[in-house]
Design an enzyme around this catalytic site. Structure first.
Site, short mmCIF file in Angstrom:
data_model
loop_
_atom_site.label_atom_id
_atom_site.label_comp_id
_atom_site.label_asym_id
_atom_site.label_seq_id
_atom_site.Cartn_x
_atom_site.Cartn_y
_atom_site.Cartn_z
N PHE A 187 36.47 40.19 35.77
CA PHE A 187 37.11 40.37 37.08
C PHE A 187 36.21 41.06 38.09
O PHE A 187 36.43 40.97 39.29
CB PHE A 187 38.40 41.20 36.91
CG PHE A 187 38.18 42.69 36.83
CD1 PHE A 187 38.00 43.45 37.99
CD2 PHE A 187 38.11 43.35 35.61
CE1 PHE A 187 37.76 44.83 37.91
CE2 PHE A 187 37.88 44.72 35.53
CZ PHE A 187 37.70 45.46 36.68
N LYS A 208 35.82 29.28 33.23
CA LYS A 208 37.12 29.95 33.03
C LYS A 208 36.98 31.34 33.66
O LYS A 208 36.49 32.27 33.05
CB LYS A 208 37.41 30.06 31.53
CG LYS A 208 38.87 30.17 31.13
CD LYS A 208 39.62 31.33 31.72
CE LYS A 208 39.30 32.67 31.10
NZ LYS A 208 39.95 33.79 31.84
N GLU A 212 41.42 36.01 35.15
CA GLU A 212 42.75 35.70 35.69
C GLU A 212 43.21 36.74 36.71
O GLU A 212 44.25 36.58 37.33
CB GLU A 212 43.79 35.55 34.56
CG GLU A 212 43.92 36.71 33.61
CD GLU A 212 42.94 36.69 32.44
OE1 GLU A 212 41.73 36.51 32.67
OE2 GLU A 212 43.38 36.92 31.30
N ARG A 213 42.40 37.82 36.91
CA ARG A 213 42.82 38.86 37.85
C ARG A 213 42.51 38.50 39.31
O ARG A 213 43.24 38.85 40.21
CB ARG A 213 42.11 40.18 37.55
CG ARG A 213 42.14 40.58 36.12
CD ARG A 213 42.99 41.82 35.91
NE ARG A 213 43.03 42.13 34.50
CZ ARG A 213 43.97 41.70 33.66
NH1 ARG A 213 44.96 40.95 34.09
NH2 ARG A 213 43.92 42.02 32.39
N GLU A 251 33.70 53.46 27.64
CA GLU A 251 33.47 52.88 28.97
C GLU A 251 34.76 53.04 29.77
O GLU A 251 35.77 52.42 29.45
CB GLU A 251 33.10 51.40 28.88
CG GLU A 251 32.77 50.82 30.24
CD GLU A 251 32.49 49.32 30.23
OE1 GLU A 251 33.10 48.59 29.45
OE2 GLU A 251 31.64 48.90 31.05
N CYS A 279 29.31 46.75 35.98
CA CYS A 279 28.68 46.94 34.66
C CYS A 279 27.38 47.71 34.78
O CYS A 279 26.86 48.23 33.81
CB CYS A 279 28.42 45.61 34.00
SG CYS A 279 27.18 44.67 34.87
N SER A 319 33.95 42.62 28.57
CA SER A 319 33.92 43.88 27.82
C SER A 319 33.30 43.67 26.43
O SER A 319 33.27 42.55 25.91
CB SER A 319 35.34 44.42 27.68
OG SER A 319 36.13 43.46 27.00
P1 NAD Z 1 37.36 41.31 29.71
O1 NAD Z 1 36.53 41.32 28.49
O2 NAD Z 1 38.74 41.84 29.63
O3 NAD Z 1 37.52 39.79 30.24
C1 NAD Z 1 36.42 38.93 30.41
C2 NAD Z 1 36.87 37.50 30.20
O4 NAD Z 1 37.36 37.36 28.86
C3 NAD Z 1 38.01 37.07 31.13
O5 NAD Z 1 37.77 35.77 31.58
C4 NAD Z 1 39.24 37.14 30.23
O6 NAD Z 1 40.21 36.19 30.59
C5 NAD Z 1 38.68 36.85 28.85
N1 NAD Z 1 39.43 37.53 27.79
C6 NAD Z 1 40.05 38.74 27.87
N2 NAD Z 1 40.63 39.04 26.68
C7 NAD Z 1 40.36 38.02 25.85
C8 NAD Z 1 40.68 37.76 24.48
N3 NAD Z 1 41.39 38.62 23.75
N4 NAD Z 1 40.24 36.62 23.93
C9 NAD Z 1 39.52 35.74 24.65
N5 NAD Z 1 39.20 35.94 25.95
C10 NAD Z 1 39.60 37.05 26.54
O7 NAD Z 1 36.52 42.02 30.86
P2 NAD Z 1 36.99 42.42 32.32
O8 NAD Z 1 37.94 43.56 32.23
O9 NAD Z 1 37.39 41.21 33.08
O10 NAD Z 1 35.60 42.92 32.94
C11 NAD Z 1 35.12 44.22 32.82
C12 NAD Z 1 34.15 44.34 31.65
O11 NAD Z 1 33.07 43.44 31.83
C13 NAD Z 1 33.51 45.71 31.58
O12 NAD Z 1 33.45 46.08 30.22
C14 NAD Z 1 32.12 45.50 32.15
O13 NAD Z 1 31.14 46.40 31.71
C15 NAD Z 1 31.83 44.12 31.68
N6 NAD Z 1 30.80 43.49 32.47
C16 NAD Z 1 29.56 43.36 31.93
C17 NAD Z 1 28.55 42.79 32.67
C18 NAD Z 1 27.17 42.66 32.10
O14 NAD Z 1 26.38 41.96 32.70
N7 NAD Z 1 26.83 43.29 31.00
C19 NAD Z 1 28.79 42.33 33.97
C20 NAD Z 1 30.08 42.45 34.49
C21 NAD Z 1 31.08 43.04 33.73
#
Ligand code: NAD
Length: 509
Positions: A163, A187, A190-191, A394, A295, A240
């Site tokens: 998101f 994909k 969804e937020r 985090e 991130c 994450s």
């Molecule tokens: P998230 O892991 O909750 O979601 C990321 C994606 O995974 C979304 O598209 C979501 O729909 C999907 N997802 C969520 N739960 C799932 C599940 N149980 N099974 C399958 N798919 C699932 O992350 P977020 O809250 O959207 O984003 C924030 C996180 O992303 C933070 O931890 C941040 O550090 C990380 N991030 C990392 C980088 C990097 O380059 N290292 C860059 C941006 C964000």
């Protein structure tokens, strides 16, 4: 398809429904499942997002698979022209993309425009595909034998994005993937799905064939189908750490190429000789910008020796003046958090830090806001230690922890023992210390007097340790590598003296 400014209003309600984009068409969800999208600055339910079923994902993958047959053979000249057209449309619509980012993510407009600019860098890199896709050639590897290699596309590739950068992170992936001759299924989170959906519409407006880029909205159901689908050859994920690990393991167990970037806890080391004003300005923008939901945000300031007191005072003084408000207000420097639940979770961490023994220098829970937006004030925690949860987890919000250490070596050890290794920065005037830090920092991206060292689009982005799974980082040259596989040819032609055509060579050559 012509890009439109607003999502389509659904028949049932006044809340606009955001469509999937499959085969170049806007497609309403048929799964019967959907999720509300909110405006974090007001708490308003601003859109309804369909959550794709397995069948809908299959249709998107089939559309990408059908397009791949032709797309991989489209000339480099044509692909380059289309990529330039896409680049120009994104640049021309930067303000509209930023407006959507601010509405659904909450980040301030200047941040949102910065996000679009960083995304554009990745499209611009992909415009150089003729150079990126040059193969290699060795003549006379053996007598009469030449060896050469080309890089071929993989097929259908999937991108699953978080998101916090809903426009930039998809653009880390899809321009390179598509420039290399692959087709793509995105994909998004969804937020805040409107900005990536709009960008995909601009992509079609640029003239790319239908099916080259598809967008399916969804949750775990959609992600799981992409991870196991036999026609998806590679998966790029950003999110994450627990989900990145899951995506990496699941997709790899289905034989796919995977790159999964993950969470972070980035350290900013301040040596006693540093310019404290510069370090404090940088810490404030890097810790609280975008409400700490980056991130590459700085979440730990490591104050070495005498740097600690002046640094904490300088940061606290700046926080008194930091303006928090809706991202649409040009005076706001920080907007709301992404959801009410996330805001409450971050506020809980301030309490946890307090009960663990950290000194709460500035308490974000004290800030008061009008309305139902998901706002939280900024928090500064001092005397944080490595055994505290506020250090280990985090938090992903506007909370900066200060860890005081005695020496440079203590700072390096602290980072080495941390679970993550995305970015790390040092503030110092000493060239020798800076150079040593480049070597010692246990992270994939290092800043010297630069708090957020996100590489430019012609380098590649990725962390170490639990900040990334897979061996190829994202965008830039490593992106080209990830989205292609090598094919190596070894060829031998008859000795010229034995050629059917008389080439005039002496027979004893
Ligand atoms: P998230 O892991 O909750 O979601 C990321 C994606 O995974 C979304 O598209 C979501 O729909 C999907 N997802 C969520 N739960 C799932 C599940 N149980 N099974 C399958 N798919 C699932 O992350 P977020 O809250 O959207 O984003 C924030 C996180 O992303 C933070 O931890 C941040 O550090 C990380 N991030 C990392 C980088 C990097 O380059 N290292 C860059 C941006 C964000």
């Amino acid at each position: 398809m012509k890009a439109v400014a607003e999502p389509t209003p659904s028949a049932e309600s006044a809340i606009p429904a955001i469509p999937h984009l499959i085969g170049g068409e806007r497609v309403s969800g048929t799964s019967g499942r959907s999720v509300a999208v909110f405006e974090p600055a007001t708490g308003r339910h601003s859109g309804e997002l369909p959550l794709a079923s397995v069948k809908e994902v299959d249709v998107a993958v089939a559309s990408a698979q059908a397009a791949f047959g032709q797309w991989r053979d489209v000339s480099i000249a044509r692909r380059t022209k289309l990529m330039y057209a896409f680049r120009n449309l994104v640049a021309d619509n930067a303000e509209e993309i930023a407006r959507r980012l601010t509405a659904e993510h909450g980040k301030v407009l200047s941040d949102a425009l910065g996000e679009v600019a960083r995304g554009l860098e990745n499209i611009e890199f992909a415009c150089g595909l003729a150079e990126h896709l040059k193969g290699t050639y060795n003549e006379h590897a053996s007598t009469g034998v030449d060896v050469y290699s080309v890089r071929r596309p993989l097929g259908v590739v999937a991108g699953i994005t978080p998101f916090n950068f809903p426009a930039m992170v998809p653009l880390w992936m899809l321009p390179n993937a598509i420039a290399c001759g692959n087709t793509f299924v995105l994909k998004p989170s969804e937020r805040d799905p409107s900005a990536p959906t709009f960008i995909a519409e601009l992509f079609h407006e640029a003239g790319f064939p239908p099916g080259v880029l598809n967008v399916v909205h969804g949750d775990k159901v959609a992600v799981d189908r992409l991870l196991e689908h036999p026609e998806v050859k590679a998966v790029s994920f950003v999110g994450s750490t627990p989900i990145a690990r899951y995506v990496y393991e699941t997709a790899a167990s289905h034989g796919k190429r995977v790159q999964a970037l993950a969470g972070a806890k980035n350290h900013l080391v301040v040596l006693p000789d540093a310019d404290i004003d510069l370090a404090a300005d940088s810490a404030v923008s890097a810790a609280y910008g975008s409400a700490g939901e980056r991130c590459m945000a700085i979440s730990v300031a490591v104050a070495v020796g005498d740097a600690a007191d002046p640094l904490v005072d300088a940061i606290a003084a700046r926080l008194e003046k930091l303006r928090i408000g809706p991202g649409t207000d040009p005076d706001s420097e920080m907007g709301p958090l992404i959801t009410r639940e996330h805001r409450d979770r971050v506020a809980e961490y301030v309490g946890i830090g307090d009960s663990e023994g950290a000194t709460v220098v500035v308490d974000g829970r004290d800030a008061e806001f009008e309305g139902d937006g998901f706002f939280l004030g900024v928090t500064l925690l001092d005397h944080v230690t490595a055994d505290m949860r506020v250090y280990q987890d985090e938090i992903f919000g506007p909370v900066l922890s200060v860890v005081r250490v005695e020496s440079y070596h203590d700072a390096v050890d602290l980072m080495k023992n941390n679970q993550w290794g995305n970015g790390a920065a040092i503030f110092t005037r000493d060239g020798g210390a800076a150079r040593q830090f480049q070597e010692d920092a246990d992270a994939g991206m290092v800043g010297i007097n630069v708090p957020i060292p996100v590489p430019v689009g012609y380098h590649s982005f990725g962390g170490w340790k639990d900040s990334a799974f897979g061996d190829t980082t994202m965008y830039g040259p490593e992106g080209i590598h990830f989205y292609t596989r090598p094919k190596v040819m070894t060829s031998r032609w008859p000795d010229p003296s034995r050629s059917a055509v008389d080439l005039g060579f002496p027979t004893n050559r």
